[in-house]
Design a protein around this motif. Structure first.
Motif, mmCIF file in Angstrom:
data_model
loop_
_atom_site.group_PDB
_atom_site.id
_atom_site.type_symbol
_atom_site.label_atom_id
_atom_site.label_comp_id
_atom_site.label_asym_id
_atom_site.label_seq_id
_atom_site.Cartn_x
_atom_site.Cartn_y
_atom_site.Cartn_z
ATOM 1 N N SER A 189 0.843 -1.227 0.149
ATOM 2 C CA SER A 189 0.101 -0.061 -0.004
ATOM 3 C C SER A 189 0.975 1.155 -0.122
ATOM 4 O O SER A 189 0.533 2.255 -0.782
ATOM 5 C CB SER A 189 -0.872 -0.113 1.374
ATOM 6 O OG SER A 189 -1.978 -1.054 1.208
ATOM 7 N N ARG A 190 1.649 1.202 0.873
ATOM 8 C CA ARG A 190 2.796 2.225 0.742
ATOM 9 C C ARG A 190 3.644 2.629 -0.238
ATOM 10 O O ARG A 190 3.722 3.815 -0.937
ATOM 11 C CB ARG A 190 3.786 2.321 2.217
ATOM 12 C CG ARG A 190 4.414 3.508 2.556
ATOM 13 C CD ARG A 190 4.889 3.119 3.858
ATOM 14 N NE ARG A 190 6.272 2.574 4.013
ATOM 15 C CZ ARG A 190 6.452 1.705 4.579
ATOM 16 N NH1 ARG A 190 5.427 1.162 5.628
ATOM 17 N NH2 ARG A 190 7.396 0.861 4.742
ATOM 18 N N SER A 203 2.718 9.271 -5.495
ATOM 19 C CA SER A 203 3.043 10.720 -5.191
ATOM 20 C C SER A 203 4.490 11.324 -5.825
ATOM 21 O O SER A 203 4.907 12.670 -5.827
ATOM 22 C CB SER A 203 3.164 10.991 -3.692
ATOM 23 O OG SER A 203 4.065 10.282 -3.210
ATOM 24 N N GLU A 226 1.231 4.160 -2.553
ATOM 25 C CA GLU A 226 0.856 5.654 -2.338
ATOM 26 C C GLU A 226 2.081 6.562 -2.906
ATOM 27 O O GLU A 226 1.889 7.520 -3.472
ATOM 28 C CB GLU A 226 0.596 5.647 -0.946
ATOM 29 C CG GLU A 226 0.685 6.961 -0.278
ATOM 30 C CD GLU A 226 0.356 6.983 1.198
ATOM 31 O OE1 GLU A 226 1.029 7.983 1.655
ATOM 32 O OE2 GLU A 226 0.037 6.152 1.816
#
Length: 91
Positions: free
Chosen positions: A28-29, A36, A32
């Motif tokens: 998930s990180r 970004s 993300e």
């Protein structure tokens, strides 16, 4: 491969669950941070993911080794070879 309690020794199940959750958290990180544009953090998190996967593999391997040892002890017992001391360690 999904996380299956039968893939791990009883004493390792909680650690396996923790590593499994950590791996999904890393995924998930990574998503993300990739979105970004933080590529440095993506690389660092990939290392964490690999470490969690290695730990899960290690715990799974411990279970396989334990099962092989138990089978060997049983085979010796069938042949009449007393491995009482080893059997106590395995059990």
């Amino acid at each position: 491969m999904g996380l299956n309690k039968n893939d791990f020794l009883e004493k390792d199940i909680q650690q396996a669950i923790s590593e499994y959750r950590a791996a999904w958290s890393c995924i998930s990180r990574i998503e993300e941070k990739l979105t970004s544009g933080d590529l440095k953090e993506v690389k660092l998190t990939c290392v964490d993911l690999i470490n969690s996967v290695r730990e899960i593999e290690k715990l799974h391997s411990r279970k396989e080794h334990h099962e092989r040892l138990c089978e060997t002890v049983e085979e010796f017992a069938k042949c009449g070879i007393d491995l009482t001391i080893v059997n106590r360690v395995v059990s």
